[in-house]
Design a protein around this motif. Structure first.
Motif, PDB file in Angstrom:
ATOM      1  N   ALA A 118      87.438   7.785  71.705  1.00 41.90           N
ATOM      2  CA  ALA A 118      88.240   7.050  70.725  1.00 41.90           C
ATOM      3  C   ALA A 118      89.536   6.533  71.348  1.00 41.90           C
ATOM      4  O   ALA A 118      89.932   5.388  71.103  1.00 41.90           O
ATOM      5  CB  ALA A 118      88.543   7.933  69.516  1.00 41.90           C
ATOM      6  N   ALA A 119      90.174   7.351  72.161  1.00 42.49           N
ATOM      7  CA  ALA A 119      91.403   6.909  72.837  1.00 42.49           C
ATOM      8  C   ALA A 119      91.103   5.754  73.774  1.00 42.49           C
ATOM      9  O   ALA A 119      91.853   4.772  73.828  1.00 42.49           O
ATOM     10  CB  ALA A 119      92.041   8.074  73.589  1.00 42.49           C
ATOM     11  N   ALA A 120      90.009   5.854  74.515  1.00 41.00           N
ATOM     12  CA  ALA A 120      89.627   4.771  75.426  1.00 41.00           C
ATOM     13  C   ALA A 120      89.303   3.505  74.634  1.00 41.00           C
ATOM     14  O   ALA A 120      89.710   2.401  75.028  1.00 41.00           O
ATOM     15  CB  ALA A 120      88.437   5.192  76.281  1.00 41.00           C
ATOM     16  N   ASP A 126      84.920   0.726  76.304  1.00 40.79           N
ATOM     17  CA  ASP A 126      83.777   1.304  75.623  1.00 40.79           C
ATOM     18  C   ASP A 126      83.172   2.381  76.517  1.00 40.79           C
ATOM     19  O   ASP A 126      82.467   2.089  77.478  1.00 40.79           O
ATOM     20  CB  ASP A 126      82.725   0.233  75.327  1.00 40.79           C
ATOM     21  N   PHE A 127      83.471   3.636  76.185  1.00 41.91           N
ATOM     22  CA  PHE A 127      82.948   4.760  76.949  1.00 41.91           C
ATOM     23  C   PHE A 127      81.857   5.491  76.177  1.00 41.91           C
ATOM     24  O   PHE A 127      81.617   6.679  76.405  1.00 41.91           O
ATOM     25  CB  PHE A 127      84.072   5.718  77.332  1.00 41.91           C
ATOM     26  N   SER A 128      81.186   4.776  75.284  1.00 42.06           N
ATOM     27  CA  SER A 128      80.129   5.411  74.500  1.00 42.06           C
ATOM     28  C   SER A 128      79.011   5.934  75.391  1.00 42.06           C
ATOM     29  O   SER A 128      78.309   6.865  75.012  1.00 42.06           O
ATOM     30  CB  SER A 128      79.572   4.430  73.470  1.00 42.06           C
ATOM     31  N   ARG A 129      78.859   5.372  76.576  1.00 41.25           N
ATOM     32  CA  ARG A 129      77.796   5.801  77.486  1.00 41.25           C
ATOM     33  C   ARG A 129      78.330   6.616  78.666  1.00 41.25           C
ATOM     34  O   ARG A 129      77.551   7.041  79.510  1.00 41.25           O
ATOM     35  CB  ARG A 129      77.028   4.585  77.974  1.00 41.25           C
ATOM     36  N   LEU A 130      79.643   6.822  78.718  1.00 38.31           N
ATOM     37  CA  LEU A 130      80.215   7.618  79.801  1.00 38.31           C
ATOM     38  C   LEU A 130      79.869   9.092  79.573  1.00 38.31           C
ATOM     39  O   LEU A 130      80.129   9.621  78.492  1.00 38.31           O
ATOM     40  CB  LEU A 130      81.740   7.461  79.849  1.00 38.31           C
TER      41      LEU A 130
END
Length: 132
Positions: A118-120, A126-130
């Motif tokens: 959320a912070a990113a 978009d770090f949904s896949r990180l």
């Protein structure tokens, strides 16, 4: 583009110009972390040039070059630097590797993965896949 906040004391940015560091120092930034390898693009300032500009502006400079995804060791090194809470701007070509290094370093310290994503996202990443 101004640095984007990831936390109250950490911001990320695309490549900074040496001449921009004095303004960052005047705004309260105390440290610069470069995650950009030298020679990645023609004409980019070297780490030595950025370090000289940071020191001239009264800031510390740390170089943790990242190619691709930050490794656990790179994330830990970033985390060790950020643990003191000093206002810091991290940069690379686009800011993405720096933001990923920050998120991974925070995760190593036990931060919640969803809160980090959320912070990113708030900073435009978009770090949904990180894998956090």
């Amino acid at each position: 583009m101004p640095p984007r906040p990831l936390s109250p004391t950490v911001w990320t940015s695309p490549q900074l110009a040496p001449g921009a560091l004095a303004d960052l120092a005047a705004s309260g930034v105390q440290r610069i972390i470069s995650n950009r390898p030298d020679g990645e693009d023609p004409g980019q300032p070297t780490a030595a040039e950025m370090e000289a500009a940071a020191r001239q502006a009264g800031m510390t400079f740390d170089w943790i070059p990242v190619t691709g995804m930050p490794t656990a060791a790179q994330a830990a090194a970033v985390g060790d630097l950020l643990a003191d809470g000093r206002p810091t701007v991290m940069f690379c070509r686009s800011g993405t590797r720096s933001a990923a290094a920050w998120a991974l370093s925070e995760r190593l310290r036990g931060a919640d993965a969803d809160e980090l994503r959320a912070a990113a996202a708030g900073a435009g990443y978009d770090f949904s896949r990180l894998p956090l």
